[in-house]
Scaffold this motif. Structure first.
Motif, PDB file in Angstrom:
ATOM      1  N   LEU A   1     -16.473 -21.567  27.507  1.00 22.63           N
ATOM      2  CA  LEU A   1     -16.885 -21.961  26.157  1.00 22.63           C
ATOM      3  C   LEU A   1     -15.849 -22.809  25.391  1.00 22.63           C
ATOM      4  O   LEU A   1     -16.210 -23.864  24.864  1.00 22.63           O
ATOM      5  CB  LEU A   1     -17.266 -20.698  25.396  1.00 22.63           C
ATOM      6  CG  LEU A   1     -18.179 -20.881  24.212  1.00 22.63           C
ATOM      7  CD1 LEU A   1     -19.150 -19.725  24.095  1.00 22.63           C
ATOM      8  CD2 LEU A   1     -17.365 -20.987  22.961  1.00 22.63           C
ATOM      9  N   PRO A   2     -14.574 -22.402  25.307  1.00 20.12           N
ATOM     10  CA  PRO A   2     -13.623 -23.234  24.550  1.00 20.12           C
ATOM     11  C   PRO A   2     -13.482 -24.646  25.128  1.00 20.12           C
ATOM     12  O   PRO A   2     -13.345 -25.615  24.386  1.00 20.12           O
ATOM     13  CB  PRO A   2     -12.296 -22.466  24.672  1.00 20.12           C
ATOM     14  CG  PRO A   2     -12.678 -21.076  25.073  1.00 20.12           C
ATOM     15  CD  PRO A   2     -13.934 -21.194  25.863  1.00 20.12           C
ATOM     16  N   LYS A   3     -13.571 -24.751  26.460  1.00 21.36           N
ATOM     17  CA  LYS A   3     -13.479 -26.087  27.090  1.00 21.36           C
ATOM     18  C   LYS A   3     -14.663 -26.960  26.687  1.00 21.36           C
ATOM     19  O   LYS A   3     -14.521 -28.158  26.441  1.00 21.36           O
ATOM     20  CB  LYS A   3     -13.470 -25.940  28.613  1.00 21.36           C
ATOM     21  CG  LYS A   3     -12.137 -25.536  29.159  1.00 21.36           C
ATOM     22  CD  LYS A   3     -11.851 -26.269  30.460  1.00 21.36           C
ATOM     23  CE  LYS A   3     -10.373 -26.169  30.736  1.00 21.36           C
ATOM     24  NZ  LYS A   3      -9.859 -27.189  31.580  1.00 21.36           N
ATOM     25  N   HIS A   4     -15.843 -26.358  26.649  1.00 21.74           N
ATOM     26  CA  HIS A   4     -17.035 -27.139  26.283  1.00 21.74           C
ATOM     27  C   HIS A   4     -16.944 -27.596  24.834  1.00 21.74           C
ATOM     28  O   HIS A   4     -17.320 -28.720  24.494  1.00 21.74           O
ATOM     29  CB  HIS A   4     -18.308 -26.328  26.509  1.00 21.74           C
ATOM     30  CG  HIS A   4     -18.487 -25.894  27.931  1.00 21.74           C
ATOM     31  ND1 HIS A   4     -18.190 -26.730  28.985  1.00 21.74           N
ATOM     32  CD2 HIS A   4     -18.902 -24.719  28.475  1.00 21.74           C
ATOM     33  CE1 HIS A   4     -18.419 -26.079  30.133  1.00 21.74           C
ATOM     34  NE2 HIS A   4     -18.850 -24.865  29.841  1.00 21.74           N
TER      35      HIS A   4
ATOM     36  N   GLU B   1     -18.067 -10.670  30.964  1.00 19.42           N
ATOM     37  CA  GLU B   1     -17.124  -9.571  30.654  1.00 19.42           C
ATOM     38  C   GLU B   1     -16.270  -9.880  29.434  1.00 19.42           C
ATOM     39  O   GLU B   1     -15.809  -8.983  28.741  1.00 19.42           O
ATOM     40  CB  GLU B   1     -16.188  -9.272  31.840  1.00 19.42           C
ATOM     41  CG  GLU B   1     -16.881  -8.921  33.146  1.00 19.42           C
ATOM     42  CD  GLU B   1     -17.248 -10.153  33.941  1.00 19.42           C
ATOM     43  OE1 GLU B   1     -16.345 -10.913  34.295  1.00 19.42           O
ATOM     44  OE2 GLU B   1     -18.450 -10.373  34.183  1.00 19.42           O
ATOM     45  N   THR B   2     -16.041 -11.177  29.188  1.00 17.52           N
ATOM     46  CA  THR B   2     -15.205 -11.516  28.034  1.00 17.52           C
ATOM     47  C   THR B   2     -16.047 -11.558  26.754  1.00 17.52           C
ATOM     48  O   THR B   2     -15.598 -12.026  25.719  1.00 17.52           O
ATOM     49  CB  THR B   2     -14.525 -12.891  28.235  1.00 17.52           C
ATOM     50  OG1 THR B   2     -15.554 -13.845  28.476  1.00 17.52           O
ATOM     51  CG2 THR B   2     -13.562 -12.879  29.401  1.00 17.52           C
ATOM     52  N   THR B   3     -17.276 -11.053  26.877  1.00 16.99           N
ATOM     53  CA  THR B   3     -18.256 -11.001  25.776  1.00 16.99           C
ATOM     54  C   THR B   3     -18.493 -12.356  25.106  1.00 16.99           C
ATOM     55  O   THR B   3     -18.721 -12.438  23.910  1.00 16.99           O
ATOM     56  CB  THR B   3     -17.894  -9.942  24.693  1.00 16.99           C
ATOM     57  OG1 THR B   3     -16.651 -10.300  24.103  1.00 16.99           O
ATOM     58  CG2 THR B   3     -17.864  -8.554  25.257  1.00 16.99           C
TER      59      THR B   3
END
Ligand SMILES: [Zn+2]
Length: 342
Positions: free
Chosen positions: A20-23, A307-309
């Motif tokens: 997500l942060p990369k996107h 798992e990292t929610t």
């Protein structure tokens, strides 16, 4: 269920989790590299590109990484006072495709007041034809995609009464083929992207129960290949954007559980670019905002969580926008009740 067709790909090893942060970084940087070859070559669809990127950021709860004032000013620059339509970029011609993107962006920011919406309504209204179809612009091409753009644009502004909605639905139904699918106009080949436009338009018009959900559901299910991905037509390679067109259509038809959802998640995650961020059409190809939105959109429908929610916001399967925005506008779409097991 997965059909076995000869044209497919082999997935690489276990896919990464959702990056997500990369996107988010990929998308917020995309529009700022204005000297990039890609940026210069995509001016003809800049408005839609902005909608793809911003919607994807909103699904990841990162909309604030782009300055709102700049976005609204861009949309205002692309508004044609004379016609009431929006162009993809300044000094281009207005078209229904970019008018929908512009109105979606303004809806996202609660900024309808930024333009004269009564003129936008007139623009859409002026393009409806006696058979219920829509021209995309003054040049007079007819396509089921333009029906979706017209109806979705007006629905977001709560102005559906400006057109003949019954005729608009009749035209959509005239594009249905013997195989249950829909083409761009009557008699044209069935294609998953066009099916989404047909199903989405009928859902907004609350006429989705006029089609046979089982026949169309089967055609859509058969788009899933052994790799887990979907193609848009028989004998074509899988592509991550069809994850959206097919799954959103099945969801509107109440048949989203007719496919192998785990296999689809694996395929979509495999299309992420682990170094640049973003999603490509297929594993190993170059990432772009279009496939990034539709990859994330499909994962949102599938309720993806790891798992990292990491969790995405809920997406509306008809408008391809955050459900929060659709709720805030008080818009309801028609979703068919679930069909029998596949
Ligand atoms: Zn694609």
């Amino acid at each position: 269920m997965a059909a076995s067709l000869s044209t497919d790909i082999i997935l690489p090893n276990a896919p990464p989790d959702l990056l997500l942060p990369k996107h988010a970084g990929f998308l917020s940087k995309y529009g700022t590299a204005k000297d990039d070859y890609d940026y210069c070559m995509t001016e003809f669809l800049r408005m839609s590109g902005m909608y793809w990127g911003l919607t994807a950021l909103q699904l990841m709860d990162r909309l604030d990484s782009v300055p709102k004032e700049d976005v609204v000013a861009f949309v205002q620059d692309c508004f044609h006072e004379g016609t009431g339509g929006f162009s993809p970029a300044k000094d281009h011609d207005p078209h229904l495709l970019y008018s929908l993107s512009a109105i979606q962006i303004l809806a996202m920011y609660d900024e309808f007041k930024a333009v004269d919406c009564s003129k936008v309504v007139e623009f859409v209204q002026s393009l409806q034809q006696p058979d219920g179809s829509f021209f995309g612009d003054k040049y007079g091409e007819v396509d089921i995609r333009f029906s979706f753009c017209a109806v979705a644009t007006l629905a977001l502004m709560k102005k559906l009464d400006a057109i003949d909605t019954r005729k608009a639905a009749d035209f959509i139904l005239s594009c249905q083929n013997f195989d249950g699918g829909f083409g761009s106009k009557p008699g044209s080949e069935s294609h998953a992207g066009l099916i989404y436009c047909a199903v989405g338009t009928l859902s907004i018009l609350k006429e989705i129960d006029r089609i046979d959900g089982d026949a169309l559901g089967w055609w859509l299910c058969e788009r899933q290949l052994k790799s887990g991905g979907f193609n848009g037509r028989p004998e074509k390679l899988p592509d991550v954007c069809y994850s959206w067109w097919v799954l959103a259509s099945l969801t509107i038809l109440g048949r989203g559980d007719w496919i192998d959802q785990k296999a689809l998640i694996k395929f979509i995650l495999s299309c992420q670019d682990v170094s640049t961020g973003g999603f490509a059409d297929r594993p190993g190809d170059v990432a772009d905002p279009f496939h990034t939105l539709f990859g994330l959109g499909a994962l949102s429908i599938l309720g993806y969580e790891d798992e990292t929610t990491v969790k995405l916001k809920k997406i509306n399967p008809v408008f391809c926008m955050s459900q929060e925005v659709i709720d805030s506008l008080g818009i309801e779409v028609q979703i068919l009740p679930g069909g029998g097991a596949c």
